[in-house]
Design an enzyme around this catalytic site. Structure first.
Site, mmCIF file in Angstrom:
data_model
loop_
_atom_site.group_PDB
_atom_site.id
_atom_site.type_symbol
_atom_site.label_atom_id
_atom_site.label_comp_id
_atom_site.label_asym_id
_atom_site.label_seq_id
_atom_site.Cartn_x
_atom_site.Cartn_y
_atom_site.Cartn_z
ATOM 1 N N HIS A 299 9.231 0.701 1.318
ATOM 2 C CA HIS A 299 8.237 1.484 0.769
ATOM 3 C C HIS A 299 8.534 3.070 0.910
ATOM 4 O O HIS A 299 7.793 4.077 1.488
ATOM 5 C CB HIS A 299 6.734 1.317 1.677
ATOM 6 C CG HIS A 299 5.342 1.796 0.922
ATOM 7 N ND1 HIS A 299 5.123 3.265 0.982
ATOM 8 C CD2 HIS A 299 4.410 1.314 0.716
ATOM 9 C CE1 HIS A 299 4.067 3.522 0.425
ATOM 10 N NE2 HIS A 299 3.368 2.205 0.397
ATOM 11 N N GLU B 72 9.243 1.886 -4.809
ATOM 12 C CA GLU B 72 9.301 0.953 -3.687
ATOM 13 C C GLU B 72 10.068 -0.359 -4.353
ATOM 14 O O GLU B 72 9.415 -1.005 -5.073
ATOM 15 C CB GLU B 72 7.973 0.572 -3.291
ATOM 16 C CG GLU B 72 7.002 1.797 -2.599
ATOM 17 C CD GLU B 72 5.830 1.547 -2.469
ATOM 18 O OE1 GLU B 72 4.821 2.262 -2.865
ATOM 19 O OE2 GLU B 72 5.203 0.532 -2.269
HETATM 20 O O1 TA6 Z 1 2.490 1.189 -2.178
HETATM 21 C C1 TA6 Z 1 1.237 1.740 -2.525
HETATM 22 C C2 TA6 Z 1 0.057 1.342 -1.762
HETATM 23 O O2 TA6 Z 1 -0.224 0.396 -1.509
HETATM 24 C C3 TA6 Z 1 -0.956 2.151 -1.888
HETATM 25 O O3 TA6 Z 1 -2.199 1.601 -2.571
HETATM 26 C C4 TA6 Z 1 -1.354 2.886 -0.575
HETATM 27 O O4 TA6 Z 1 -2.472 2.156 0.046
HETATM 28 C C5 TA6 Z 1 0.051 3.213 -0.059
HETATM 29 O O5 TA6 Z 1 0.606 1.753 -0.347
HETATM 30 C C6 TA6 Z 1 -0.032 3.469 1.379
HETATM 31 O O6 TA6 Z 1 -0.359 2.448 2.218
HETATM 32 P P1 TA6 Z 1 -0.582 2.797 3.796
HETATM 33 O O7 TA6 Z 1 -1.088 1.564 4.449
HETATM 34 O O8 TA6 Z 1 0.784 3.344 4.281
HETATM 35 O O9 TA6 Z 1 -1.695 3.950 3.947
#
Ligand code: TA6
Length: 305
Positions: free
Chosen positions: A174, A277
Site C-alpha cells: 500500500h 498499490e
Molecule cells: O487503499 C485505499 C484504501 O482502502 C482507502 O479506502 C483508505 O481507507 C486507505 O486504504 C487507507 O486505509 P487506512 O486503514 O490505512 O486508513
C-alpha cells in the site's frame, strides 16, 4: 517473533548490521533499519516492516510520509508502504477484524540481510501462530524482502501456506508515493482497464486514458499490466512500478474531506501524495493450497528522461 515486543537494536546490529549499508537505528517514528547503497537510501520501520523512505541516487525521497505519522500498536504509520495482509480492504468476512489485515504496525522478525556489490537486501518474516487464531485460523508465514540498488527498490512479499487446508489470500503493498502536486500528476498504463470505483458503490467502469486527480479517487484496477507509471510533472520525473504476481492495482488519493476524516494526513498532505498499490485484490485474490506459496512483488524506479 511472537507478541508485541520489538527486538533490541544493539543485538540486531550485531547480528544483521553491515557497516553503513545496513544500520539499525531509532527514527522519529520508532525502531528502523537504514539501507544505503551507491548513493541510494531506504528506511524501513521494524513495526509492520513498513517502508518509510526511499531515495534513489541523486533523487529526492519518492515515498510520502505524513508529518503527523504517529506509531500506534497494530496500526500502520500514515504513509510509507504499509503491508496489507492477509486481506485487502474491509474484513472480507465482515467479522469486525481490522481493515487491511493484521500485520500492519506489529513487529516482524528480521530474518536475514545481504549486501552484494550492486545491492543490499533485508528480509522480514511474520509467522501466524496460535495467538492470531481468532483473527486468522490458517497457519501461514509471510516473508517480505526489500532490495535496494543505486536506482531501484524492490519489495517481494512471499506467502507460504504451512497448514493443511487451502485459504484465500488478499494483499497489497500500500505504497504512498511523493509527488510535487497531485493536480499535476497522472497515472498511466491503466487505459482500457476495468476498475471498481469504491466511491460509486463499488460499480465497475473502464479507464479512459491516464488517471487524473481533481477529487477523491479510490479505485481497484483489474487485469493490470506489468508496468504502471506515476507521471509527476511538478518534479519532472516519473515513478515506474513493475509488478510481479499481481493483476490488480489500487489508486487512491483521499483529497480534502477524507483527509480531514483521517486526521493524520498533515496540512494539505493529500496534495503531495498518491497511492499506487500493487495488489492481489477483488477478482485477483489468490487461493493457496497446503504447502503452496505465492509472491507479490513490485520494483520502483525513477525515470527522468
Ligand atoms: O487503499 C485505499 C484504501 O482502502 C482507502 O479506502 C483508505 O481507507 C486507505 O486504504 C487507507 O486505509 P487506512 O486503514 O490505512 O486508513
Amino acid at each position: 517473533m511472537h507478541g508485541d515486543t520489538l527486538p533490541d537494536l544493539k543485538s540486531l546490529q550485531a547480528t544483521h548490521g553491515y557497516g553503513v549499508q545496513i544500520k539499525f537505528t531509532t527514527s522519529d517514528v520508532g525502531p528502523a533499519v537504514e539501507l544505503n547503497k551507491r548513493g541510494a537510501r531506504a528506511v524501513i520501520a521494524l513495526a509492520g516492516a513498513q517502508l518509510l523512505s526511499w531515495q534513489p541516487e541523486g533523487q529526492d525521497d519518492a515515498i510520502w510520509l505524513s508529518p503527523d505519522a504517529k506509531p500506534a500498536p497494530g496500526k500502520s504509520l500514515r504513509g510509507g508502504a504499509p503491508v496489507c495482509w492477509p486481506w485487502f480492504g474491509a474484513d472480507p468476512e465482515k467479522r469486525g477484524r481490522p481493515a487491511h489485515g493484521f500485520v500492519r504496525g506489529t513487529p516482524w522478525q528480521v530474518l536475514r540481510t545481504k549486501p552484494t556489490p550492486s545491492d543490499v537486501s533485508i528480509t522480514f518474516a511474520f509467522q501466524v501462530t496460535e495467538e492470531h487464531h481468532d483473527l486468522w485460523p490458517h497457519p501461514a508465514r509471510a516473508e517480505l524482502t526489500f532490495k535496494l540498488s543505486r536506482d531501484q527498490l524492490s519489495l517481494d512479499l512471499e506467502t507460504l501456506n504451512t497448514g493443511t487446508a487451502p485459504f484465500v489470500l488478499g494483499q497489497a503493498l500500500h505504497t504512498y508515493f511523493a509527488v510535487g502536486s497531485i493536480a499535476a500528476t497522472e497515472v498511466t498504463g491503466l487505459d482500457g482497464c476495468t476498475y471498481i470505483d469504491t466511491l460509486q458503490n463499488w460499480t465497475r467502469h473502464t479507464q479512459q486514458g491516464p488517471v487524473r486527480f481533481d477529487g477523491e479517487v479510490d479505485r481497484i484496477y483489474l487485469d493490470t499490466p506489468d508496468c504502471i507509471e506515476i507521471v509527476d510533472s511538478a518534479n519532472a520525473r516519473r515513478i515506474a512500478i513493475t509488478a510481479r504476481g499481481s493483476r490488480s492495482a489500487v489508486v487512491w488519493n483521499p483529497w480534502i474531506a477524507k483527509s480531514e476524516r483521517l486526521g493524520d494526513m498533515g496540512p494539505d498532505g493529500y496534495r503531495r501524495m498518491v497511492c499506487v498499490e500493487t495488489a492481489n485484490a477483488a477478482d485477483d485474490v489468490v487461493t493457496l493450497g497446503p504447502g503452496e506459496a505465492h509472491t507479490l512483488g513490485a520494483t520502483y524506479r525513477i525515470r527522468t528522461s
